[in-house]
Design a protein around this motif. Sequence first.
Motif, PDB file in Angstrom:
ATOM      1  N   ALA A 234      -4.156   3.539   3.561  1.00 48.67           N
ATOM      2  CA  ALA A 234      -4.025   5.568   3.335  1.00 48.67           C
ATOM      3  C   ALA A 234      -4.054   6.667   4.036  1.00 48.67           C
ATOM      4  CB  ALA A 234      -4.799   5.258   1.752  1.00 48.67           C
TER       5      ALA A 234
ATOM      6  N   MET B  54      -1.025  -4.910   2.425  1.00 49.23           N
ATOM      7  CA  MET B  54      -1.924  -5.570   1.514  1.00 49.23           C
ATOM      8  C   MET B  54      -2.414  -6.550   1.779  1.00 49.23           C
ATOM      9  SD  MET B  54      -2.422  -6.245  -2.325  1.00 49.23           S
ATOM     10  CE  MET B  54      -4.115  -6.930  -3.151  1.00 49.23           C
TER      11      MET B  54
ATOM     12  N   ILE C  90      -4.246   6.796  -2.872  1.00 48.37           N
ATOM     13  CA  ILE C  90      -3.278   5.662  -2.411  1.00 48.37           C
ATOM     14  C   ILE C  90      -2.914   5.403  -4.172  1.00 48.37           C
ATOM     15  CG2 ILE C  90      -5.457   3.965  -3.463  1.00 48.37           C
ATOM     16  CD1 ILE C  90      -4.246   2.131  -1.516  1.00 48.37           C
TER      17      ILE C  90
ATOM     18  N   VAL D 125       1.234  -1.253  -0.134  1.00 52.56           N
ATOM     19  CA  VAL D 125      -0.650   0.043  -0.268  1.00 52.56           C
ATOM     20  C   VAL D 125       0.484   1.343  -0.363  1.00 52.56           C
ATOM     21  CG1 VAL D 125      -1.932   1.497   1.180  1.00 52.56           C
ATOM     22  CG2 VAL D 125      -1.761  -0.867   1.536  1.00 52.56           C
TER      23      VAL D 125
ATOM     24  N   GLU E 268      -7.091  -1.619   2.743  1.00 54.42           N
ATOM     25  CA  GLU E 268      -5.855  -0.749   1.946  1.00 54.42           C
ATOM     26  C   GLU E 268      -6.275   0.895   2.183  1.00 54.42           C
ATOM     27  OE1 GLU E 268      -5.911  -5.009   2.085  1.00 54.42           O
ATOM     28  OE2 GLU E 268      -6.997  -3.699   0.604  1.00 54.42           O
TER      29      GLU E 268
ATOM     30  N   TRP F 194      -7.878  -2.983  -4.669  1.00 60.48           N
ATOM     31  CA  TRP F 194      -7.437  -2.929  -3.246  1.00 60.48           C
ATOM     32  C   TRP F 194      -8.627  -3.058  -2.502  1.00 60.48           C
ATOM     33  CZ3 TRP F 194      -2.560  -2.131  -2.379  1.00 60.48           C
ATOM     34  CH2 TRP F 194      -2.513  -1.749  -2.712  1.00 60.48           C
TER      35      TRP F 194
END
Length: 571
Positions: free
Chosen positions: A463, A426, A495, A332, A459, A455
């Motif tokens: 971010a 991740m 992200i 990530v 995740e 994603w």
Amino acid sequence: MAQVSRSPKIYDVCIVGSGAAGGTAAKVLTEGGLSVIMLEAGPALDPSEDFKEHVWPYELPHRGGGVGGHALELGNSLENEFIAPTGAWTIEGEPYTAAAGSTFRWYRSRIVGGRTNHWGRIALRFAPVDFRAKSHDGLGDDWPITYDDLAPYYDKVESYIGVFGTKENFPSAPDGIFQPPPKPRCNEVLVKKYCDQLGIPCIPARLAVITRALNGRPACHYCGQCDRGCKTASNFSSSQVMIPPAQDTGRFTLITHAMAREVLVGKDGKATGVSYIDKKTRTEKRVEAKAVMLAASACESARLLLNSKSSQFPDGLANSSGVVGHYLTDSVGSDGGGYFPQMEKVPPHNHDGVGGMHMYVPWWKFDRQNDFPRGYHIELWGGRHMPGVRMFHETCDIGEGYGLGLKQRLRKEYGTYLGFSGRGEMIPNPDSFCEIDPATVDQWGIPVLRFHFKWSDHEIKMAKDMQETFRAIVEAAGGTYTTKTLADGPNPHGIADGGVIIHELGTARMGIDTKSSALNGYCQAHDVKNLFVTDGASFVSNPDKNPTLTIMALSWRASEYLLDEAKKGNL
């Protein structure tokens, strides 16, 4: 390709790929007494010609911008004329595709040493909990090995390649065998000051750059250009540190311009060698070996396994479990930064140091309840490093100007914008995998990969936390956070697209259960006992640490196991 050329010799091991995993294996196996042949899809590398760490922009025909300014295009910073020649996001004649609704970018290397010629050289050990994360939070799967299994191999890799750092006894970032770190730059001193105020740890970075002479390699001379390669081999690359000792044994054969097409299998179900395309002659050739080791990168090795179909392995080699290509992850990534007014007052001085950060932030909220699982670390950047192509484009975009006024503003703001890059874990998900595209082949006639990537909410929330942390540090310093991100859209909270961090892992993962994994804990295929996959494909999870050090430790461990099995006649 009517005729197929076969090698007259049967080697002990055929390795596909010359990067972190392949180079490590070549050194260990040849020094252990085995004959090794290595296939590399790109050309040989000559540091004296190919590395440009001391070249000035005016010495290059396009000042570093590339033909037609190609390096200035968004996302192509790794394709400028300075960078070590390790590959590109797009290779003519070698496409890959993305499924509808997916975005994935694949940076591939086609040269001896692969991506180790330019990588950031951040060398972090996985923590004990990283191997048992499912037991901790119930997500993903545990590894079939523990930190204690791999720790001796971390020791061997660090001792041999050289890693600087400090012992901190920090739970999420295990200590290693370190050389002394370089002193922090003034921008890093400043960031640490405000991290301390916020209770965020900021410690010396851990990079595979030697600050003391080691094994005939001189210490880093602090030119700050590691991404351009290193003629003195003071920073680590497989091409300069692992391949030469293998060659010195006299038991190593390197074939360049060799595009692996298929792992060959005998009637007994064992691997017998590898079929490859000689790029120069466009002919098919075959090498025979008693064992095969794939070390071509997670996605390239998955592609090779999936393309190695036969009546014995109709779904691809070593894929009776159906997991090859699946559990694809990338780190990530979200970046941010801002204006630090204190930097205007710093008199001009040499900020070079190593070609990377001298300080970093390890994952510090592991003992708290967060709204996302696992964690991330923060990499620091900024300061008055060597100006490069495209360096002032953002400043010029923010305020119009020309002539003396523009130059004065650029000088005033030069080095005052400091930044942060979050790198986090991740969790593997069923929507992220690669498969063979049924309708597309490369120029060599080899079917290419098609990527599916998504994603998850885990995740995206991570971010978001990264962005909030970056802002907090900048504002604690009295600065202005200038990064603007959206909460939705294709890249929520900044992200990065899948693949952009270049930490793709997990496409042929190891495990105890043969129904849910492709390899055992020694990177040995469950289905084919003389086949090993030692690159990032073997990973079960993708912790917040950069994976290269762990790739080398796993490859060293697997190679010693292969040596032992070969001596016992078990392959």
